[in-house]
Scaffold this motif. Structure first.
Motif, PDB file in Angstrom:
ATOM      1  N   GLY A  75       0.812  -1.212   0.000  1.00  0.00           N
ATOM      2  CA  GLY A  75       0.000   0.000   0.000  1.00  0.00           C
ATOM      3  C   GLY A  75       0.844   1.259   0.000  1.00  0.00           C
ATOM      4  O   GLY A  75       2.076   1.215  -0.060  1.00  0.00           O
ATOM      5  N   THR A 414      -4.811   2.674  -3.068  1.00  0.00           N
ATOM      6  CA  THR A 414      -4.847   1.301  -2.597  1.00  0.00           C
ATOM      7  C   THR A 414      -6.285   0.820  -2.579  1.00  0.00           C
ATOM      8  O   THR A 414      -7.168   1.508  -2.064  1.00  0.00           O
ATOM      9  CB  THR A 414      -4.264   1.180  -1.182  1.00  0.00           C
ATOM     10  OG1 THR A 414      -2.905   1.610  -1.194  1.00  0.00           O
ATOM     11  CG2 THR A 414      -4.313  -0.258  -0.689  1.00  0.00           C
ATOM     12  N   THR A 422      -5.089  -6.791  -0.996  1.00  0.00           N
ATOM     13  CA  THR A 422      -4.813  -5.424  -1.422  1.00  0.00           C
ATOM     14  C   THR A 422      -4.070  -5.387  -2.749  1.00  0.00           C
ATOM     15  O   THR A 422      -3.356  -6.327  -3.109  1.00  0.00           O
ATOM     16  CB  THR A 422      -3.973  -4.671  -0.375  1.00  0.00           C
ATOM     17  OG1 THR A 422      -2.739  -5.367  -0.182  1.00  0.00           O
ATOM     18  CG2 THR A 422      -4.716  -4.569   0.946  1.00  0.00           C
TER      19      THR A 422
END
Length: 445
Positions: A75, A414, A422
């Motif tokens: 992220g 993200t 993710t």
């Protein structure tokens, strides 16, 4: 690796003040391009089956190599775009944080260590496998602090922002000093209920490790090897959660005592260097307020980019809106206009993109505006979660932008799926002020 005060003074002298470009993030594994991943197989009759396994606007996903630092989650990408002399086009550099399975004791975030990726067009990325030799993992630019057991960043680190202040409004030239602002948590354990909403069910004496995050800064001359700068806090941090035991906080006029609310953590710093403002650097960070357990965005000011003074909360949740359960993880940038000469030029005011936590618990990207960087007015939702079943249906956040030569604005963000996986995606700003998902060129495998 640490940087001495003498070296710090020399490096800070190289930091020219300029228009700040808000940055972004993303990368790709060594042998796979994470645009749309196309799996192809041929049937006996010559037909080809094509199956997209990831969304069409994804530019980065966790590595498939279990030994990579980002094999579990990733992220918070931040991107610089370089104009190279003697070669055509631009080069994009991205920093981002990721986590592997070895950090199972860290808080339930995507933080862990910080790595780097490169791209020729900002859409297809190659992760750098060779990081800094001084870190605890071979493929990272900033890892866990193994040199000083008492410091704030021994358990996990996460990326906030990377600045190269010597820049033009839309293209950052090569050279100068990189300043990486990051957050970190130690191996300290705290009761998990300390970080839960006041109306949350009782979880007894369960503990969480490394949640009392603090903010640090590191410097680099090549963008790969970073040296930590020790802040004024005994743990080496430059920004820590405020507690009343720390005493009163004063403003620029030392006679003005500020009403600063107590905080449980400081994380996800975004720093804006200002040319004509009252202060040379503004830092915006995410926090949780101790009394109300609200997730809010606070800010601080600095003359040198290292020593910051708190100025309190600038954005907090508002009932009946998509951020009623929290405001977090922002990026702030000075407004710019695209002129008839094909250049971005500074205009009045600032824009903030931030995560709003709605009543359904999902994170969405919202916007706020300010004339001075101190007082903010919310403008509402600008980017929603994906459709049900899509890779970013579970939430979108950690926004960051770059401005392109054609006058468009790209946002990296993200995304999280319904099952918690993710990835990083891209979107373009439309004429209506909203972002729409940007189609990434297909690559065949």
């Amino acid at each position: 690796m640490k940087v001495s005060n003498k070296t710090l003074t020399l490096l800070l002298c190289l930091l020219g003040q300029s228009n700040h470009q808000s940055l972004a993030w993303a990368p790709a594994t060594p042998h796979r391009h994470y645009g749309t991943i196309i799996e192809m197989s041929s049937s006996g009759d010559g037909d080809t089956k094509v199956e997209a396994s990831i969304g069409s606007n994804v530019v980065l996903a966790p590595s498939e190599d279990a030994g990579a630092f980002d094999s579990l989650k990733l992220g918070s990408p931040r991107v610089h775009r370089y104009s190279r002399e003697g070669s055509e086009g631009s080069e994009y550099i991205m920093w981002y944080h990721g986590r592997d399975a070895s950090l199972s004791d860290a808080p339930p975030l995507s933080t862990g260590r910080i790595g780097k990726a490169t791209s020729r067009n900002g859409l297809h990325w190659i992760k750098e496998k060779q990081g800094s030799e001084s870190e605890d993992a071979s493929d990272v630019s900033l890892g866990l602090n193994k040199e000083s057991w008492w410091c704030f960043d021994t358990g996990h680190v996460g990326l906030g922002q990377v600045l190269l202040p010597m820049s033009l409004p839309s293209v950052i030239s090569e050279g100068g000093v990189y300043m990486m602002y990051y957050m970190g948590g130690s191996l300290e354990e705290n009761e998990i209920m300390e970080f839960m909403p006041n109306d949350a069910p009782d979880m007894g004496d369960k503990k969480v490790t490394g949640m009392k995050m603090k903010i640090g800064v590191a410097l680099s001359q090549d963008g790969t090897t970073f040296g930590r700068i020790e802040g004024d806090d005994p743990t080496g941090a430059i920004m820590v959660p405020y507690d009343k035991s720390m005493g009163k906080v004063t403003g620029k006029n030392k006679m003005d005592v500020l009403d600063i609310e107590e905080e449980l953590y400081c994380g996800w710093p975004d720093v804006v260097p200002i040319i004509d403002g009252k202060d040379d650097f503004l830092m915006y960070y995410s926090t949780m307020l101790k009394d109300t357990k609200e997730k809010a965005i606070a800010f601080g000011v600095s003359k040198n980019g290292v020593s910051f003074g708190k100025r309190g909360v600038c954005l907090r949740p508002e009932a009946g809106t998509p951020d009623e359960k929290g405001c977090a993880r922002c990026t702030v940038f000075e407004n710019q206009e695209y002129n008839e000469n094909g250049r971005w030029t500074k205009s009045e005011g600032f824009t903030m993109l931030y995560e709003g936590v709605a009543d359904d618990g999902k994170h969405r990207i919202m916007k706020a505006e300010s004339k001075d960087g101190y007082t903010w007015t919310k403008s509402g939702l600008v980017f929603d979660i994906g459709e049900e079943g899509k890779w970013d249906y579970g939430g979108v956040g950690s926004p960051s932008i770059i401005r392109l030569d054609d006058g468009s604005t790209r946002m990296y963000y993200t995304g999280q799926s319904a099952d918690g996986k993710t990835a990083i995606g891209v979107a373009k700003l439309g004429d209506n002020g909203l972002f729409t998902r940007e189609q990434v060129h297909l690559t065949f495998q």
